[in-house]
Scaffold this motif. Structure first.
Motif, PDB file in Angstrom:
ATOM      1  N   PRO A  46       0.815  -1.223   0.000  1.00 52.33           N
ATOM      2  CA  PRO A  46       0.000   0.000   0.000  1.00 52.33           C
ATOM      3  C   PRO A  46       0.848   1.273   0.000  1.00 52.33           C
ATOM      4  N   LEU A  47       1.945   1.262   0.731  1.00 53.05           N
ATOM      5  CA  LEU A  47       2.830   2.435   0.765  1.00 53.05           C
ATOM      6  C   LEU A  47       3.465   2.685  -0.591  1.00 53.05           C
ATOM      7  N   LEU A  48       3.938   1.633  -1.235  1.00 58.08           N
ATOM      8  CA  LEU A  48       4.546   1.791  -2.555  1.00 58.08           C
ATOM      9  C   LEU A  48       3.534   2.282  -3.574  1.00 58.08           C
ATOM     10  N   ALA A  49       2.327   1.744  -3.525  1.00 55.78           N
ATOM     11  CA  ALA A  49       1.279   2.200  -4.444  1.00 55.78           C
ATOM     12  C   ALA A  49       0.949   3.659  -4.195  1.00 55.78           C
ATOM     13  N   TRP A  50       0.869   4.075  -2.940  1.00 54.28           N
ATOM     14  CA  TRP A  50       0.559   5.460  -2.599  1.00 54.28           C
ATOM     15  C   TRP A  50       1.655   6.401  -3.104  1.00 54.28           C
ATOM     16  N   ILE A  51       2.908   6.036  -2.882  1.00 52.40           N
ATOM     17  CA  ILE A  51       4.028   6.884  -3.320  1.00 52.40           C
ATOM     18  C   ILE A  51       4.054   6.996  -4.844  1.00 52.40           C
ATOM     19  N   ILE A  52       3.858   5.885  -5.544  1.00 49.92           N
ATOM     20  CA  ILE A  52       3.880   5.919  -7.011  1.00 49.92           C
ATOM     21  C   ILE A  52       2.741   6.780  -7.549  1.00 49.92           C
ATOM     22  N   VAL A  53       1.551   6.631  -6.986  1.00 50.55           N
ATOM     23  CA  VAL A  53       0.412   7.413  -7.472  1.00 50.55           C
ATOM     24  C   VAL A  53       0.599   8.895  -7.169  1.00 50.55           C
ATOM     25  N   VAL A  54       1.079   9.240  -5.990  1.00 48.42           N
ATOM     26  CA  VAL A  54       1.320  10.649  -5.669  1.00 48.42           C
ATOM     27  C   VAL A  54       2.364  11.228  -6.614  1.00 48.42           C
ATOM     28  N   GLY A  55       3.405  10.482  -6.901  1.00 50.06           N
ATOM     29  CA  GLY A  55       4.434  10.983  -7.811  1.00 50.06           C
ATOM     30  C   GLY A  55       3.965  11.098  -9.241  1.00 50.06           C
ATOM     31  N   VAL A  56       3.382  10.039  -9.760  1.00 54.29           N
ATOM     32  CA  VAL A  56       2.981  10.034 -11.177  1.00 54.29           C
ATOM     33  C   VAL A  56       1.760  10.914 -11.410  1.00 54.29           C
ATOM     34  N   PHE A  57       0.715  10.731 -10.627  1.00 54.68           N
ATOM     35  CA  PHE A  57      -0.498  11.523 -10.817  1.00 54.68           C
ATOM     36  C   PHE A  57      -0.263  12.988 -10.453  1.00 54.68           C
ATOM     37  N   GLY A  58       0.618  13.221  -9.484  1.00 59.20           N
ATOM     38  CA  GLY A  58       0.914  14.596  -9.095  1.00 59.20           C
ATOM     39  C   GLY A  58       1.692  15.353 -10.150  1.00 59.20           C
ATOM     40  N   MET A  59       2.587  14.675 -10.847  1.00 60.57           N
ATOM     41  CA  MET A  59       3.401  15.334 -11.868  1.00 60.57           C
ATOM     42  C   MET A  59       2.772  15.285 -13.254  1.00 60.57           C
ATOM     43  N   PHE A  60       2.096  14.205 -13.566  1.00 61.92           N
ATOM     44  CA  PHE A  60       1.496  14.030 -14.891  1.00 61.92           C
ATOM     45  C   PHE A  60       0.016  13.702 -14.727  1.00 61.92           C
ATOM     46  N   GLY A  61      -0.726  14.603 -14.142  1.00 61.25           N
ATOM     47  CA  GLY A  61      -2.126  14.373 -13.818  1.00 61.25           C
ATOM     48  C   GLY A  61      -3.010  14.241 -15.038  1.00 61.25           C
ATOM     49  N   PRO A  62      -4.300  14.366 -14.838  1.00 65.70           N
ATOM     50  CA  PRO A  62      -5.227  14.204 -15.956  1.00 65.70           C
ATOM     51  C   PRO A  62      -5.002  15.282 -17.004  1.00 65.70           C
ATOM     52  N   GLY A  63      -4.828  14.866 -18.234  1.00 65.54           N
ATOM     53  CA  GLY A  63      -4.593  15.814 -19.320  1.00 65.54           C
ATOM     54  C   GLY A  63      -3.223  16.449 -19.277  1.00 65.54           C
ATOM     55  N   GLY A  64      -2.292  15.870 -18.535  1.00 63.90           N
ATOM     56  CA  GLY A  64      -0.950  16.426 -18.447  1.00 63.90           C
ATOM     57  C   GLY A  64      -0.841  17.586 -17.470  1.00 63.90           C
ATOM     58  N   ASP A  65      -1.876  17.829 -16.672  1.00 70.37           N
ATOM     59  CA  ASP A  65      -1.849  18.919 -15.701  1.00 70.37           C
ATOM     60  C   ASP A  65      -0.973  18.565 -14.511  1.00 70.37           C
ATOM     61  N   LEU A  66      -0.374  19.577 -13.929  1.00 74.60           N
ATOM     62  CA  LEU A  66       0.427  19.413 -12.720  1.00 74.60           C
ATOM     63  C   LEU A  66      -0.515  19.539 -11.525  1.00 74.60           C
ATOM     64  N   VAL A  67      -0.746  18.436 -10.822  1.00 74.84           N
ATOM     65  CA  VAL A  67      -1.678  18.427  -9.710  1.00 74.84           C
ATOM     66  C   VAL A  67      -0.986  18.833  -8.413  1.00 74.84           C
ATOM     67  N   LEU A  68       0.281  18.474  -8.261  1.00 79.34           N
ATOM     68  CA  LEU A  68       1.033  18.890  -7.077  1.00 79.34           C
ATOM     69  C   LEU A  68       1.289  20.390  -7.156  1.00 79.34           C
ATOM     70  N   ILE A  69       0.841  21.115  -6.156  1.00 80.44           N
ATOM     71  CA  ILE A  69       1.045  22.552  -6.152  1.00 80.44           C
ATOM     72  C   ILE A  69       2.416  22.866  -5.570  1.00 80.44           C
ATOM     73  N   ALA A  70       2.993  23.952  -5.999  1.00 82.43           N
ATOM     74  CA  ALA A  70       4.365  24.300  -5.625  1.00 82.43           C
ATOM     75  C   ALA A  70       4.382  25.123  -4.343  1.00 82.43           C
ATOM     76  N   ASP A  71       3.998  24.519  -3.242  1.00 84.12           N
ATOM     77  CA  ASP A  71       4.141  25.157  -1.944  1.00 84.12           C
ATOM     78  C   ASP A  71       4.275  24.101  -0.856  1.00 84.12           C
ATOM     79  N   TRP A  72       4.161  24.507   0.367  1.00 81.42           N
ATOM     80  CA  TRP A  72       4.443  23.642   1.503  1.00 81.42           C
ATOM     81  C   TRP A  72       3.435  22.507   1.656  1.00 81.42           C
ATOM     82  N   ARG A  73       2.251  22.635   1.080  1.00 89.77           N
ATOM     83  CA  ARG A  73       1.237  21.591   1.254  1.00 89.77           C
ATOM     84  C   ARG A  73       1.615  20.296   0.553  1.00 89.77           C
ATOM     85  N   SER A  74       2.324  20.391  -0.565  1.00 92.31           N
ATOM     86  CA  SER A  74       2.764  19.171  -1.259  1.00 92.31           C
ATOM     87  C   SER A  74       3.775  18.405  -0.416  1.00 92.31           C
TER      88      SER A  74
END
Length: 131
Positions: A76-104
């Motif tokens: 579960p941890l590995l799946a969570w890390i991979i999804v946060v990394g991949v979906f956060g950087m290459f989200g739906p439609g190529g959007d950047l879902v991870l915001i560039a501040d302290w919350r990420s």
């Protein structure tokens, strides 16, 4: 491992994936009057980090009860890390879902660090012979 344990592990991994996506989508949540009421000048609310800090370690501990093997307990941890990394950087439609501040950073720290501690505890208790 039995078939039931494999199915339970699959459900835990799917839960980790779904939680990671939802945590990323709610990461920019603010008290700005759109979703939450307006308060304190639109201050950010790190609700995603709180959810990650509670759910991801729990998923790891349940997976650790299924089998003492490292890959089973860490799935579960590995799946969570991979999804946060991949979906956060290459989200739906190529959007950047991870915001560039302290919350990420807070989301990643609250999801990964407590889960790694729980994983260490699971491995230490299952691999150490009882005295």
């Amino acid at each position: 491992m039995t078939v039931r344990n494999w199915l339970t592990l699959a459900v835990l991994v799917v839960d980790a994936v779904v939680l990671a996506v939802l945590e990323l989508l709610f990461l920019p949540l603010r008290l700005d009057g759109y979703v939450l009421p307006y308060a304190l000048g639109g201050v950010p609310v790190p609700a995603s980090a709180i959810v990650a800090a509670l759910t991801t370690p729990w998923l790891v501990s349940v997976a650790g009860k299924l089998s003492p093997k490292l890959l089973v307990a860490a799935a579960p941890l590995l799946a969570w890390i991979i999804v946060v990394g991949v979906f956060g950087m290459f989200g739906p439609g190529g959007d950047l879902v991870l915001i560039a501040d302290w919350r990420s950073l807070l989301l990643f720290a609250c999801g990964a660090l407590p889960s790694a501690v729980v994983l260490g505890k699971v491995l230490a208790t299952t691999l150490t012979p009882p005295r």
